[in-house]
Design an enzyme around this catalytic site. Structure first.
Site, PDB file in Angstrom:
ATOM      1  CG  HIS A 166      45.865  91.373 -88.487  1.00 34.72           C
ATOM      2  ND1 HIS A 166      45.838  92.496 -89.280  1.00 34.72           N
ATOM      3  CD2 HIS A 166      46.851  91.583 -87.583  1.00 34.72           C
ATOM      4  CE1 HIS A 166      46.780  93.335 -88.892  1.00 34.72           C
ATOM      5  NE2 HIS A 166      47.411  92.813 -87.857  1.00 34.72           N
ATOM      6  CB  SER A 287      18.827  73.752 -90.160  1.00 37.75           C
ATOM      7  OG  SER A 287      18.455  73.400 -91.477  1.00 37.75           O
ATOM      8  CE  LYS A 293      23.828  75.100 -90.155  1.00 33.52           C
ATOM      9  NZ  LYS A 293      23.829  76.112 -91.214  1.00 33.52           N
ATOM     10  CD  GLU A 300      23.037  83.996 -87.963  1.00 35.01           C
ATOM     11  OE1 GLU A 300      23.395  83.838 -89.122  1.00 35.01           O
ATOM     12  OE2 GLU A 300      22.250  83.219 -87.390  1.00 35.01           O
TER      13      GLU A 300
END
Ligand code: ARG
Length: 467
Positions: A166, A287, A293, A300
């Site tokens: 979970h 970024s 970042k 992704e």
């Protein structure tokens, strides 16, 4: 429709009034497949050479015509490979483009190539050859990905991390064990690929339009020449079957799902909050506004490619589901789905192999996280069963109380003083602290397939031998 093929005769087709010419141009546009099936040129030419050679061997065409045909086809192959071939949309597809060029090159002998053959068995052949090669490539790429995971598993057979259910901390495991879970997944994908190669390893050529042919052809000869195990056994099925393409897509969808789960884990692990892994510069991006970042874009995109692959699988299943036997033009729509999925799958495997090989594993962060969240609670319960003879349900209850106490004190189980533990159950001794560390926890899980480093090493050896 945007297409880099040449439209040599379109002006000639503009006969009649405005009303009549519209549908005609649309007909050509909806009908033509050359824009994408030119990808099959090498397979088409290989198939034609094998077919012509067989026709001559069987005395159906002369040896002289066969030589001209083979020579012409080889010329076309080098023309296409060197970019000196003009594809025409009027000629519809790769088969007719090649045949028309052959006629220009060698004259009337070209007209004998299509004896005892139809575009129906021809396209089935070309596409099967293409999918077979793609499956072989997929097999090699999966082997590379498995090898990357085996290396990381070996390196981290003892590195403790939290295991999750979970997405909540469950029990400590090792990073090596977690890596080996992916080896199992991609190993299953690879065996599915191997089975699919066996399934499709039958030659369609000679099924002709759908009924076979009256010419004395030798289908075993062409099957052998093209590297197939044997010819297909039913000519109707042969020209109407696209199972091999659907199998490829379903394998790609399952592998894509595995890759996407891995991608999701990498996205989570590389957040500053988790900090389990750091992606290499080669597989991340910055970024444009936030200088701090480092984004896991490749992971992704792998996650997103899976959506495209699933779409292709559903598209082809839907294209095929209502077709009466044998061939229908609907089946021309099979290729783009497979080409697109193959490209997505190749990219996804390659990107993941690179990420897995390059990423830096923060073992200190993993270990700290492994110890938090009362991950050794099961070990305490197991100790109570083993050393104090409690039934597991009672041990579970006692442990629950210990966890609640530790939680109220804001400490780990191992930080509770013995007096506290003994107040919960008198049978607890200081020996219990031996099992409350994460290292002791993983080392104790020696059951077959368990997370103990000794077990993980056995499974690594199994997969190394299997490669
Ligand atoms: N371009 C066609 C396809 O990809 C080739 C087969 C055409 N056969 C036919 N009977 N029109 O399916």
């Amino acid at each position: 429709m945007a297409d880099d093929t040449t439209d040599t005769k379109s002006s000639n087709q503009m006969w009649g009034g405005r009303f009549a010419s519209g549908p005609d141009a649309i007909m050509e546009e909806i009908n033509a497949s050359i824009g994408f099936d030119k990808k099959l040129f090498a397979q088409d030419i290989r198939g034609s050479i094998a077919h012509a050679t067989m026709l001559a061997h069987q005395g159906i065409i002369s040896a002289e015509d066969k030589d001209k045909i083979v020579h012409g086809l080889n010329t076309i192959l080098s023309e296409i490979e060197s970019g000196n071939f003009e594809f025409s949309r009027q000629l519809e597809d790769i088969h007719m483009n090649v045949e028309a060029r052959l006629a220009t090159l060698i004259g009337p002998a070209a007209g004998r190539l299509h004896t005892a053959r139809s575009r129906n068995d021809q396209v089935a052949l070309d596409f099967r050859l293409w999918v077979k090669e793609e499956l072989q490539k997929t097999e090699r790429m999966l082997t590379g990905l498995i090898a990357a995971f085996l290396d990381r598993a070996e390196e981290h057979a003892e590195s403790v991390m939290p295991g999750f259910t979970h997405l909540q901390t469950a029990q400590p495991v090792t990073f090596g064990h977690h890596c080996m879970a992916y080896v199992e997944m991609f190993g299953r994908d690879r065996s599915r690929v191997r089975h699919a190669i066996e399934h499709l390893d039958e030659s369609p050529i000679g099924a002709a339009a759908l009924a076979g042919t009256g010419y004395p052809i030798d289908r075993h000869m062409t099957a052998k020449a093209l590297g197939f195990r044997e010819p297909t056994r039913n000519s109707i099925d042969t020209v109407s079957d696209r199972d091999f393409a659907i199998e490829f897509l379903s394998i790609a969808a399952i592998a894509g799902m595995h890759l996407s789960r891995l991608a999701e884990e990498i996205v989570i692990w590389s957040t500053p909050q988790f900090g389990f892994v750091r992606l290499s510069d080669a597989f991340s991006t910055g970024s444009s506004i936030m200088p701090q970042k480092k984004n896991p874009d490749a992971a992704e995109l792998v996650r997103a490619k899976t959506g495209r692959i699933n779409g292709s699988l559903v598209a082809l299943l839907t294209i095929m589901k209502g077709l009466p036997l044998a061939y229908s033009k609907d089946m021309q729509e099979d290729k783009e789905q497979v080409f697109d999925a193959a490209e997505s799958l190749e990219l996804a495997i390659a990107a993941m192999t690179g990420m897995v090989r390059d990423m830096t594993v923060n073992t200190a962060r993993m270990k700290a996280a492994a110890g938090s969240g009362y991950s050794t609670a099961t070990d305490l319960a197991d100790w109570l069963v083993r050393e104090a003879g409690l039934p597991f349900r009672d041990a579970h209850h006692v442990t629950g109380r210990a966890v609640a106490l530790a939680e109220s004190k804001g400490c780990d189980l191992a930080e509770l003083p013995l007096s506290d533990l003994q107040a919960i159950h008198a049978a607890i001794t200081d020996k219990v602290y031996d099992v409350l560390t994460v290292e002791a926890s993983v080392a104790s899980r020696k059951s077959f397939g368990g997370t103990a480093p000794s077990e993980v090493r056995k499974q690594i050896a199994f997969w190394r031998a299997r490669n």
